[in-house]
Write a protein that holds these residues in place. Structure first.
Motif, PDB file in Angstrom:
ATOM      1  N   HIS A  27     -79.791  39.501 -10.559  1.00 49.32           N
ATOM      2  CA  HIS A  27     -79.968  38.165 -11.173  1.00 49.32           C
ATOM      3  C   HIS A  27     -79.540  38.134 -12.647  1.00 49.32           C
ATOM      4  O   HIS A  27     -79.574  37.075 -13.266  1.00 49.32           O
ATOM      5  N   HIS A  28     -79.129  39.268 -13.193  1.00 51.70           N
ATOM      6  CA  HIS A  28     -78.646  39.287 -14.586  1.00 51.70           C
ATOM      7  C   HIS A  28     -77.185  38.813 -14.645  1.00 51.70           C
ATOM      8  O   HIS A  28     -76.310  39.484 -15.184  1.00 51.70           O
ATOM      9  N   THR A  29     -76.954  37.660 -14.106  1.00 55.30           N
ATOM     10  CA  THR A  29     -75.615  37.132 -13.872  1.00 55.30           C
ATOM     11  C   THR A  29     -75.087  36.297 -15.037  1.00 55.30           C
ATOM     12  O   THR A  29     -75.856  35.537 -15.634  1.00 55.30           O
ATOM     13  N   ALA A  30     -73.801  36.411 -15.304  1.00 58.12           N
ATOM     14  CA  ALA A  30     -73.102  35.433 -16.159  1.00 58.12           C
ATOM     15  C   ALA A  30     -72.496  34.424 -15.187  1.00 58.12           C
ATOM     16  O   ALA A  30     -73.104  33.403 -14.877  1.00 58.12           O
ATOM     17  N   ILE A  31     -71.292  34.752 -14.670  1.00 60.60           N
ATOM     18  CA  ILE A  31     -70.812  34.057 -13.480  1.00 60.60           C
ATOM     19  C   ILE A  31     -70.951  35.073 -12.352  1.00 60.60           C
ATOM     20  O   ILE A  31     -71.020  36.283 -12.618  1.00 60.60           O
ATOM     21  N   PRO A  32     -71.039  34.617 -11.113  1.00 64.05           N
ATOM     22  CA  PRO A  32     -71.308  35.567 -10.023  1.00 64.05           C
ATOM     23  C   PRO A  32     -70.347  36.760 -10.050  1.00 64.05           C
ATOM     24  O   PRO A  32     -69.130  36.601 -10.143  1.00 64.05           O
ATOM     25  N   GLY A  33     -70.926  37.979 -10.021  1.00 61.83           N
ATOM     26  CA  GLY A  33     -70.115  39.195 -10.031  1.00 61.83           C
ATOM     27  C   GLY A  33     -69.990  39.833 -11.400  1.00 61.83           C
ATOM     28  O   GLY A  33     -69.432  40.931 -11.518  1.00 61.83           O
ATOM     29  N   TYR A  34     -70.525  39.186 -12.436  1.00 64.58           N
ATOM     30  CA  TYR A  34     -70.377  39.698 -13.803  1.00 64.58           C
ATOM     31  C   TYR A  34     -71.719  39.637 -14.534  1.00 64.58           C
ATOM     32  O   TYR A  34     -72.547  38.767 -14.249  1.00 64.58           O
ATOM     33  N   TYR A  75     -74.484  39.192 -17.395  1.00 67.61           N
ATOM     34  CA  TYR A  75     -74.901  38.219 -18.409  1.00 67.61           C
ATOM     35  C   TYR A  75     -74.787  38.789 -19.833  1.00 67.61           C
ATOM     36  O   TYR A  75     -75.336  39.855 -20.130  1.00 67.61           O
ATOM     37  N   GLY A  76     -74.111  38.047 -20.689  1.00 66.17           N
ATOM     38  CA  GLY A  76     -73.900  38.497 -22.060  1.00 66.17           C
ATOM     39  C   GLY A  76     -75.180  38.703 -22.850  1.00 66.17           C
ATOM     40  O   GLY A  76     -75.246  39.575 -23.725  1.00 66.17           O
ATOM     41  N   LEU A 109     -77.972  39.869 -21.747  1.00 67.43           N
ATOM     42  CA  LEU A 109     -78.508  41.201 -21.402  1.00 67.43           C
ATOM     43  C   LEU A 109     -77.732  42.276 -22.156  1.00 67.43           C
ATOM     44  O   LEU A 109     -78.321  43.211 -22.706  1.00 67.43           O
ATOM     45  N   HIS A 166     -70.417  27.151  -9.447  1.00 68.26           N
ATOM     46  CA  HIS A 166     -69.935  28.506  -9.732  1.00 68.26           C
ATOM     47  C   HIS A 166     -70.170  28.909 -11.189  1.00 68.26           C
ATOM     48  O   HIS A 166     -70.009  30.072 -11.537  1.00 68.26           O
ATOM     49  N   HIS A 194     -75.006  30.009 -12.376  1.00 71.88           N
ATOM     50  CA  HIS A 194     -75.851  31.153 -12.010  1.00 71.88           C
ATOM     51  C   HIS A 194     -76.215  32.013 -13.220  1.00 71.88           C
ATOM     52  O   HIS A 194     -76.782  33.091 -13.055  1.00 71.88           O
ATOM     53  N   CYS A 195     -75.871  31.534 -14.406  1.00 72.76           N
ATOM     54  CA  CYS A 195     -76.127  32.329 -15.613  1.00 72.76           C
ATOM     55  C   CYS A 195     -77.629  32.560 -15.790  1.00 72.76           C
ATOM     56  O   CYS A 195     -78.435  31.637 -15.662  1.00 72.76           O
ATOM     57  N   TYR A 196     -77.970  33.811 -16.127  1.00 76.86           N
ATOM     58  CA  TYR A 196     -79.381  34.158 -16.326  1.00 76.86           C
ATOM     59  C   TYR A 196     -79.998  33.357 -17.478  1.00 76.86           C
ATOM     60  O   TYR A 196     -81.185  33.050 -17.473  1.00 76.86           O
ATOM     61  N   ASN A 247     -80.136  29.828 -11.124  1.00 76.24           N
ATOM     62  CA  ASN A 247     -80.689  31.192 -11.249  1.00 76.24           C
ATOM     63  C   ASN A 247     -82.211  31.103 -11.331  1.00 76.24           C
ATOM     64  O   ASN A 247     -82.778  30.822 -12.394  1.00 76.24           O
ATOM     65  N   PHE A 279     -84.455  33.241 -11.357  1.00 75.87           N
ATOM     66  CA  PHE A 279     -85.140  34.247 -12.181  1.00 75.87           C
ATOM     67  C   PHE A 279     -84.856  34.059 -13.675  1.00 75.87           C
ATOM     68  O   PHE A 279     -85.435  34.752 -14.490  1.00 75.87           O
ATOM     69  N   ASP A 313     -76.843  32.567 -27.529  1.00 71.23           N
ATOM     70  CA  ASP A 313     -75.634  32.684 -26.705  1.00 71.23           C
ATOM     71  C   ASP A 313     -75.460  31.440 -25.824  1.00 71.23           C
ATOM     72  O   ASP A 313     -74.460  30.705 -25.920  1.00 71.23           O
ATOM     73  N   LEU A 315     -63.960  35.216 -10.238  1.00 65.87           N
ATOM     74  CA  LEU A 315     -64.889  35.121  -9.102  1.00 65.87           C
ATOM     75  C   LEU A 315     -64.281  35.778  -7.865  1.00 65.87           C
ATOM     76  O   LEU A 315     -64.956  36.511  -7.145  1.00 65.87           O
ATOM     77  N   ALA A 341     -64.426  39.627  -8.171  1.00 64.37           N
ATOM     78  CA  ALA A 341     -65.742  40.255  -8.352  1.00 64.37           C
ATOM     79  C   ALA A 341     -66.016  41.223  -7.215  1.00 64.37           C
ATOM     80  O   ALA A 341     -65.801  40.903  -6.047  1.00 64.37           O
TER      81      ALA A 341
END
Lengths: 166, 166
Positions: A51-58, A60-61, A63, B13, B16-18, B24, B26, B69, B161, B164
């Motif tokens: 869940h530490h996502t920026a966009i899916p697969g990457y 989060y900045g 974190l 898309h 989903h950013c944390y 998201n 969480f 951020d 995406l 990823a």
């Protein structure tokens, strides 16, 4: 001799940090060490949660910034003790808080692999220690950062704790 | 007319950013708006959870960096649409990612009160939008920050995406 992570030397009142406190059960609990192969550099490893996502697969900045922050202040403290030729559990205590944080996101950080966070002392200016850092994933540097850690008297930390919530 | 938060315009898309993604579950799900009373400035509010600790009683710097951020990239996107005289749900999409982040911790941020995160466009340089920000708690600025947000073609986001996990 096996190293003890820098953060495991922090006394209880400094060990609740969300990024690196061993007593924060909800936090990241990162552990930083000097690199055995390259003792000028410190290293920590962290595997982001899905869940530490920026966009899916990457990743989060925010974190990544947090990892730079905590690994930086930990490295600053360890460097100060090393400079003094002392173990991190000796008195007087050398405590550091973050004065400023800078992060450059060079490229997207892929989600999945364990991240390697590396740090190195760049400069010592009085009570300020500047740590340069970078994050490596799959052998590629995706993030560079810098922390200015400020040494604060333990008494000031105690005053902050005493004044909390007032 | 009641404003819709910048982040609620993000397509799925990008949501989903944390820090700010509405999808998201969480994450922090921060919501940024233009300030009705001062439309040059954007504002978001966030109440840290009790485990977002630096030292007990004070907010973790990594969380504060995360708020800077996400509020910064949101403000950059909103400013780009506003500059173009367009609503944020119109095409072509204007997407921003964080290029760099800088945070100065001026004083400890007390835990408990809701934080007010404020932003303002400082500079537009081609595809880069610089947002200056500050965090106010109990009427006091405890943090100043700056985000360089970089506009990226939606096609590049799609390629990221698609790639990823490969």
């Amino acid at each position: 001799m096996e190293q003890i992570p820098f953060q495991d030397y922090y006394p209880d009142h400094m060990a609740h940090c969300y990024g690196c406190g061993r007593l924060n059960e909800f936090g990241h609990q990162i552990k930083s060490l000097w690199d055995d192969k390259n003792p000028d550099e410190s290293v920590a490893y962290f595997t982001p949660k899905s869940h530490h996502t920026a966009i899916p697969g990457y990743v989060y900045g925010g974190l990544l910034a947090s990892l730079i922050d905590c690994h930086g202040t930990g490295t600053a403290a360890a460097a100060a003790y090393r400079e003094a030729g002392r173990s991190m559990d000796t008195e007087p205590a050398l405590r550091f808080l973050t004065g400023s944080l800078h992060v450059d996101y060079l490229k997207p950080t892929p989600m999945g692999p364990t991240l390697e966070i590396r740090g190195k002392v760049k400069e010592v200016k009085g009570r300020k220690v500047v740590i340069e850092e970078w994050i490596v994933v799959n052998g590629v540097i995706t993030v560079r950062g810098e922390v200015v850690a400020v040494q604060v008297p333990d008494q000031l930390v105690q005053e902050l704790l005493d004044n909390a919530g007032k």
